[in-house]
Scaffold this active site. Structure first.
Site, PDB file in Angstrom:
ATOM      1  N   SER A 229       0.838  -1.194   0.000  1.00 20.42           N
ATOM      2  CA  SER A 229       0.000   0.000   0.000  1.00 20.42           C
ATOM      3  C   SER A 229       0.879   1.253   0.000  1.00 20.42           C
ATOM      4  CB  SER A 229      -0.976  -0.055   1.182  1.00 20.42           C
ATOM      5  OG  SER A 229      -1.985   0.912   1.042  1.00 20.42           O
TER       6      SER A 229
ATOM      7  N   ASP B 230      -8.716  -4.035  -6.981  1.00 22.05           N
ATOM      8  CA  ASP B 230      -7.989  -3.123  -6.091  1.00 22.05           C
ATOM      9  C   ASP B 230      -7.721  -1.823  -6.842  1.00 22.05           C
ATOM     10  OD1 ASP B 230      -6.503  -1.799  -4.239  1.00 22.05           O
ATOM     11  OD2 ASP B 230      -4.960  -3.334  -4.019  1.00 22.05           O
TER      12      ASP B 230
ATOM     13  N   HIS C 281      -7.968  -4.831  -1.588  1.00 20.09           N
ATOM     14  CA  HIS C 281      -6.695  -4.250  -1.147  1.00 20.09           C
ATOM     15  C   HIS C 281      -6.139  -4.967   0.079  1.00 20.09           C
ATOM     16  CE1 HIS C 281      -3.616  -1.203  -1.125  1.00 20.09           C
ATOM     17  NE2 HIS C 281      -3.900  -0.835   0.106  1.00 20.09           N
TER      18      HIS C 281
END
Length: 216
Positions: A129, A184, A197
């Protein structure tokens, strides 16, 4: 970049707590994530940048799981998370580089420390991320000799995937593996965070195999 949208998306997922589910899948944490700074040199050094809001230098999901997997596969791995200057705040996602300059500089200092303290170590790296933005920002600014010491990089839920055309600028593409789950949206230039995600724990075994395959 719509920080308000990011905040709302994360809030909508809080009740399901998918990060906590990932922790339950891989509860063992064999490293505090500060082994480069505070430990002996090892044949392999793993440098990782965690996702937004995750606690600890390695975070609570893909970071420790990948560290554990590498330690199981190899003799002698030092796991090092990026922090404490990298605070993994939500707000930093909305910055132009997808993270803070302080985080990028700290990651660069860790790569440099690995090369200077442990000249014989092979370096592998990863990010999840916001941590992927840390790697996208840090690695291009390293000198060529240090880039050569980085054998492989894995990126989960890459927030800079679209912006950097599926690669880390000025770094060999064959040394990188990017994991972007179907659905995602952060992989496609948005800050929309949805359930896919939080699915990357399933990719840890393949990511570990990729990094091991790049070692000499």
């Amino acid at each position: 970049m719509n920080y308000k949208l990011l905040t709302l998306a994360l809030a909508s997922l809080a009740a399901a707590n998918p990060i906590e589910r990932q922790r339950k899948i891989h509860p063992a944490v064999l490293s505090g994530g500060d082994e480069l700074r505070n430990g002996d040199c090892q044949p392999v050094t793993f440098i990782f940048a965690r996702a937004s809001t995750e606690q600890g230098l390695l975070g609570g999901s893909t970071g420790p799981a990948l560290c554990n997997r590498l330690k199981s596969a190899l003799d002698g791995v030092a796991c090092q998370g990026v922090g404490p200057k990298y605070q993994a705040t939500l707000a930093a996602n909305a910055l132009p580089k997808g993270t803070s300059d302080e985080a990028i500089e700290e990651a660069q200092s860790l790569f440099q420390l690995a090369a200077e303290k442990c000249p014989d170590t092979q370096i592998v790296a990863g990010g999840y991320s916001q941590g992927t933005a840390v790697m996208h920002g840090a690695i291009p600014g390293l000198d060529d000799a240090l880039k050569d010491k980085i054998k492989g990089v894995v990126l989960f839920g890459d927030t800079r995937n679209q912006q950097d055309n599926g690669q880390i600028p000025d770094f060999p593409k064959d040394k990188i593996k990017i994991y972007c789950a179907a659905g995602d949206m952060v992989c496609y230039g948005t800050l929309i965070v949805a359930a896919p995600h939080f699915s990357y724990i399933a990719d840890v075994p393949d990511a570990a195999d990729f990094l091991v395959s790049k070692l000499e």
